[in-house]
Scaffold this motif. Structure first.
Motif, PDB file in Angstrom:
ATOM      1  N   LYS A 341      11.769 -43.217  34.262  1.00 16.47           N
ATOM      2  CA  LYS A 341      12.903 -42.319  33.932  1.00 16.47           C
ATOM      3  C   LYS A 341      12.932 -41.301  34.991  1.00 16.47           C
ATOM      4  N   LEU A 342      11.852 -40.647  35.710  1.00 13.95           N
ATOM      5  CA  LEU A 342      11.881 -39.724  36.432  1.00 13.95           C
ATOM      6  C   LEU A 342      12.157 -40.180  37.663  1.00 13.95           C
ATOM      7  N   GLY A 343      12.477 -41.342  38.089  1.00  8.77           N
ATOM      8  CA  GLY A 343      12.535 -41.918  39.550  1.00  8.77           C
ATOM      9  C   GLY A 343      11.103 -41.771  40.520  1.00  8.77           C
ATOM     10  N   LEU A 344      10.022 -41.909  39.820  1.00  6.62           N
ATOM     11  CA  LEU A 344       8.850 -41.655  40.572  1.00  6.62           C
ATOM     12  C   LEU A 344       7.962 -43.243  40.548  1.00  6.62           C
ATOM     13  N   PRO A 345       7.358 -43.337  41.671  1.00  5.62           N
ATOM     14  CA  PRO A 345       6.724 -44.773  41.717  1.00  5.62           C
ATOM     15  C   PRO A 345       5.650 -44.871  40.648  1.00  5.62           C
ATOM     16  N   VAL A 346       5.731 -45.606  39.851  1.00  5.41           N
ATOM     17  CA  VAL A 346       5.066 -45.953  38.739  1.00  5.41           C
ATOM     18  C   VAL A 346       3.664 -46.091  38.901  1.00  5.41           C
ATOM     19  N   GLU A 347       3.086 -46.833  39.793  1.00  7.07           N
ATOM     20  CA  GLU A 347       1.918 -47.236  39.804  1.00  7.07           C
ATOM     21  C   GLU A 347       1.141 -46.063  40.438  1.00  7.07           C
ATOM     22  N   ALA A 348       1.612 -45.161  41.381  1.00  7.62           N
ATOM     23  CA  ALA A 348       0.945 -43.956  41.779  1.00  7.62           C
ATOM     24  C   ALA A 348       1.093 -43.052  41.052  1.00  7.62           C
ATOM     25  N   PHE A 349       2.008 -42.766  40.188  1.00  8.38           N
ATOM     26  CA  PHE A 349       2.141 -41.680  39.020  1.00  8.38           C
ATOM     27  C   PHE A 349       0.864 -41.939  37.932  1.00  8.38           C
ATOM     28  N   VAL A 350       0.864 -43.236  37.681  1.00  6.11           N
ATOM     29  CA  VAL A 350      -0.175 -43.854  36.399  1.00  6.11           C
ATOM     30  C   VAL A 350      -1.698 -43.502  36.928  1.00  6.11           C
ATOM     31  N   LYS A 351      -1.533 -43.779  38.238  1.00  8.05           N
ATOM     32  CA  LYS A 351      -3.028 -43.570  38.776  1.00  8.05           C
ATOM     33  C   LYS A 351      -3.286 -42.169  39.026  1.00  8.05           C
ATOM     34  N   THR A 352      -2.284 -41.344  39.253  1.00  9.22           N
ATOM     35  CA  THR A 352      -2.773 -39.917  39.471  1.00  9.22           C
ATOM     36  C   THR A 352      -3.156 -39.017  38.078  1.00  9.22           C
ATOM     37  N   LEU A 353      -2.269 -39.590  37.072  1.00  7.68           N
ATOM     38  CA  LEU A 353      -2.605 -39.078  35.705  1.00  7.68           C
ATOM     39  C   LEU A 353      -3.869 -39.742  35.083  1.00  7.68           C
ATOM     40  N   GLN A 354      -4.197 -40.903  35.481  1.00 10.20           N
ATOM     41  CA  GLN A 354      -5.287 -41.514  34.744  1.00 10.20           C
ATOM     42  C   GLN A 354      -6.678 -40.571  35.323  1.00 10.20           C
ATOM     43  N   ALA A 355      -6.634 -40.694  36.692  1.00 13.49           N
ATOM     44  CA  ALA A 355      -7.520 -39.884  37.499  1.00 13.49           C
ATOM     45  C   ALA A 355      -7.739 -38.378  36.971  1.00 13.49           C
ATOM     46  N   TYR A 356      -6.780 -37.768  36.639  1.00 14.44           N
ATOM     47  CA  TYR A 356      -6.796 -36.295  36.009  1.00 14.44           C
ATOM     48  C   TYR A 356      -7.306 -36.450  34.756  1.00 14.44           C
ATOM     49  N   ASN A 357      -6.778 -37.370  33.930  1.00 11.10           N
ATOM     50  CA  ASN A 357      -7.474 -37.476  32.492  1.00 11.10           C
ATOM     51  C   ASN A 357      -8.827 -37.689  32.529  1.00 11.10           C
ATOM     52  N   SER A 358      -9.374 -38.662  33.357  1.00 12.36           N
ATOM     53  CA  SER A 358     -10.627 -38.741  33.351  1.00 12.36           C
ATOM     54  C   SER A 358     -11.696 -37.861  33.974  1.00 12.36           C
ATOM     55  N   HIS A 384      -8.802 -24.337  34.971  1.00 10.52           N
ATOM     56  CA  HIS A 384      -8.622 -23.753  33.472  1.00 10.52           C
ATOM     57  C   HIS A 384      -7.461 -24.627  32.868  1.00 10.52           C
ATOM     58  N   TRP A 385      -7.746 -24.726  31.569  1.00  7.33           N
ATOM     59  CA  TRP A 385      -6.790 -25.183  30.759  1.00  7.33           C
ATOM     60  C   TRP A 385      -6.429 -26.885  31.008  1.00  7.33           C
ATOM     61  N   ALA A 386      -7.482 -27.383  31.315  1.00 11.27           N
ATOM     62  CA  ALA A 386      -7.253 -28.893  31.578  1.00 11.27           C
ATOM     63  C   ALA A 386      -7.698 -29.768  30.498  1.00 11.27           C
ATOM     64  N   ARG A 387      -6.635 -30.436  29.929  1.00 11.05           N
ATOM     65  CA  ARG A 387      -6.786 -31.540  28.906  1.00 11.05           C
ATOM     66  C   ARG A 387      -6.149 -32.684  29.205  1.00 11.05           C
ATOM     67  N   PRO A 388      -6.612 -33.844  28.854  1.00 10.09           N
ATOM     68  CA  PRO A 388      -5.896 -34.970  29.182  1.00 10.09           C
ATOM     69  C   PRO A 388      -4.577 -35.105  28.608  1.00 10.09           C
ATOM     70  N   ILE A 389      -3.621 -35.461  29.496  1.00 12.02           N
ATOM     71  CA  ILE A 389      -2.109 -35.976  28.926  1.00 12.02           C
ATOM     72  C   ILE A 389      -2.082 -37.154  28.612  1.00 12.02           C
ATOM     73  N   ASP A 390      -2.527 -37.419  27.215  1.00 12.90           N
ATOM     74  CA  ASP A 390      -2.571 -38.639  26.524  1.00 12.90           C
ATOM     75  C   ASP A 390      -2.030 -38.652  25.114  1.00 12.90           C
ATOM     76  N   THR A 391      -1.160 -37.892  24.813  1.00 16.02           N
ATOM     77  CA  THR A 391      -0.637 -37.690  23.389  1.00 16.02           C
ATOM     78  C   THR A 391       0.894 -37.923  23.500  1.00 16.02           C
ATOM     79  N   PRO A 392       1.357 -39.035  23.200  1.00 18.95           N
ATOM     80  CA  PRO A 392       3.049 -39.110  23.420  1.00 18.95           C
ATOM     81  C   PRO A 392       3.773 -38.310  22.127  1.00 18.95           C
TER      82      PRO A 392
END
Length: 484
Positions: A341-358, A384-392
């Motif tokens: 929806k944001l027009g971002l590369p899906v694979e790269a975006f998901v990889k970034t978020l998964q790495a951050y969450n982990s 600071h304030w690092a929490r997984p972005i995992d709750t829709p």
């Protein structure tokens, strides 16, 4: 002949006009904007950063000089004149009674996650109410005020002010002839050059990707600050200070208007999630420090990204913990859907978020303090304030650089005099954004722009009146003497 001519119509200009008039000088204020848009960037402000050694009226606890100075030193990276910075800091402790005497009202102390109840005094009704109060007081005291009067040239005799020039113009269908206005002294408080797109392009140039970053900037501040007088003074040999690319530049909603978006265009959830660029990659520590101390670095950070855009990403856990933006975010029930929806590369975006969450470590999340929730093993880290972005549902907000005011300005001293070849002018003074670069070499912390404008507006007005032969009636009127 008028004693003091004030060029500008915002907080610094009004403080100068009021102080000069209180000292007995005749004062003419020229505001380049129409009456409906008077006030420059001050109409978009909310608060004043204030030093205080103990609880004071609308301020809780204490915010001593040294802490204020350290906060300023940190955000500027040492690019500040300590003498002038401390002058501003001390002046911020004793100006509120004077402001009240001119009709300004303050809100009761605020509380909550923004951590400003201790450091900042908020104006009742915001900056527009403050500007209106000052204009009413100026009119009552006999300050002459003219709107739609943009000064486009300054006449000098060496380093002395002689006259201001206004070109012929049309206002509301009526033609006005060119004017030459003489005065014994002058205060320049006409703002920076943030609405001058060509000057912004000149300053920022072309980046390594062949882009002109300034073409994608939004102007968070007033459309009337085009830097005409700043350029004239520079060309006339006035000493300058500051980097033309440095500014109070905030990451604002990319859907905001081109001009005058003000406070309401800010996106305040950055520290609660992550920010990615158009390639789906993070590029800075979102949890470096409390938001009021760091919100103004994000505009410049986004300006350095491809296409000068970013995206603030949060999940449901962050909702209710920040001031809701004017425009609703893009929502999705999965990270893949949000990227699409944001027009971002899906694979790269998901990889970034998964790495951050982990990488998120810590379970004592507390947005009201520098907590123990951080990341390990990813770059950039989130401190600071690092929490997984995992709750829709997940939320995304598009960001662009929003320029409030620029920092290139005129060098001055504690008399607010404009300087030529190392010598202060005897009758030309400067205040507000036209000299803020003396204190702000880079960076920003909430409310300090109003602290600078109030302090140097009062000094400039007092000094201009004195140069015209008028002295303050009381010690409290002489701001420069009270805080020297």
């Amino acid at each position: 002949m008028i004693d003091v001519l004030v060029i500008g119509g915002g907080n610094a200009a009004l403080c100068a006009a009021l102080m000069a008039r209180e000292a007995g000088a005749s004062v003419l204020l020229l505001e380049g904007a129409p009456r409906a848009w008077r006030g420059g960037n001050s109409q978009h402000t909310r608060n004043l950063r204030c030093m205080h050694e103990a609880p004071q009226d609308v301020l809780v606890d204490a915010y001593p000089e040294e802490e204020f100075w350290q906060d300023l030193l940190k955000v500027t990276g040492g690019q500040t004149d300590e003498h002038l910075a401390r002058l501003v800091i001390r002046a911020s402790s004793n100006c509120r009674d004077w402001m009240r005497s001119h009709g300004v009202h303050f809100q009761p102390p605020l509380s909550g996650a923004l951590h400003v109840a201790r450091t900042n005094a908020f104006f009742m009704g915001g900056g527009k109410a403050l500007v209106n109060a000052y204009y009413r007081s100026a009119e009552r005291l006999g300050v002459q005020i003219r709107y739609d009067a943009p000064v486009d040239d300054i006449e000098l005799d060496g380093d002395r002010f002689v006259a201001a020039h206004i070109s012929a113009r049309e206002v509301d269908g009526k033609q006005y002839p060119a004017e030459r206005i003489e005065a014994r002294t002058c205060v320049l408080a006409a703002g920076g050059f943030e609405s001058n797109r060509e000057w912004l392009r000149e300053a920022w140039g072309v980046n390594e990707r062949g882009e002109w970053p300034a073409d994608n900037f939004l102007i968070r501040g007033t459309r009337f600050n085009n830097g005409v007088l700043l350029r004239k003074l520079i060309d006339a040999g006035a000493e300058t200070i500051g980097d033309p690319t440095q500014a109070h530049m905030v990451a604002i909603d990319a859907r905001a208007p081109l001009y005058d978006g003000g406070i309401c265009t800010r996106i305040d959830c950055v520290s609660l999630g992550v920010v990615v660029n158009c390639e789906g990659e993070r590029f800075y520590d979102e949890g470096e420090d409390f938001w009021p101390k760091r919100y103004a670095i994000w505009g410049r950070l986004v300006a350095q990204q491809p296409r000068q855009v970013g995206f603030s990403i949060i999940d449901q856990k962050a909702i209710g913990r920040f001031m809701p933006p004017v425009f609703p975010g893009t929502t999705a029930n999965s990270l893949e859907e949000l990227a699409s929806k944001l027009g971002l590369p899906v694979e790269a975006f998901v990889k970034t978020l998964q790495a951050y969450n982990s990488a998120c470590v810590g379970d004592d999340f507390d947005h009201t303090r520098l907590d123990g929730c951080h990341t390990e093993g990813v770059t950039p880290a989130k401190t600071h304030w690092a929490r997984p972005i995992d709750t829709p549902p997940f939320y995304g907000y598009p960001l662009k650089p929003g320029v409030t005011f620029t920092y290139l300005g005129l060098k001055t001293d504690d008399t607010a005099a404009v300087r030529f070849a190392g010598k202060p002018s005897a009758n030309l003074f400067v205040a507000g954004e036209m000299m803020a670069g003396n204190v702000l070499g880079k960076g920003y912390t909430a409310g300090v722009g109003m602290s600078i404008g109030t302090a140097f507006g009062r000094i400039a007005g007092t000094q201009a009146a004195a140069a015209a032969g008028h002295r303050p009636h009381t010690a409290s009127d002489g701001e420069s003497r009270a805080i020297a």
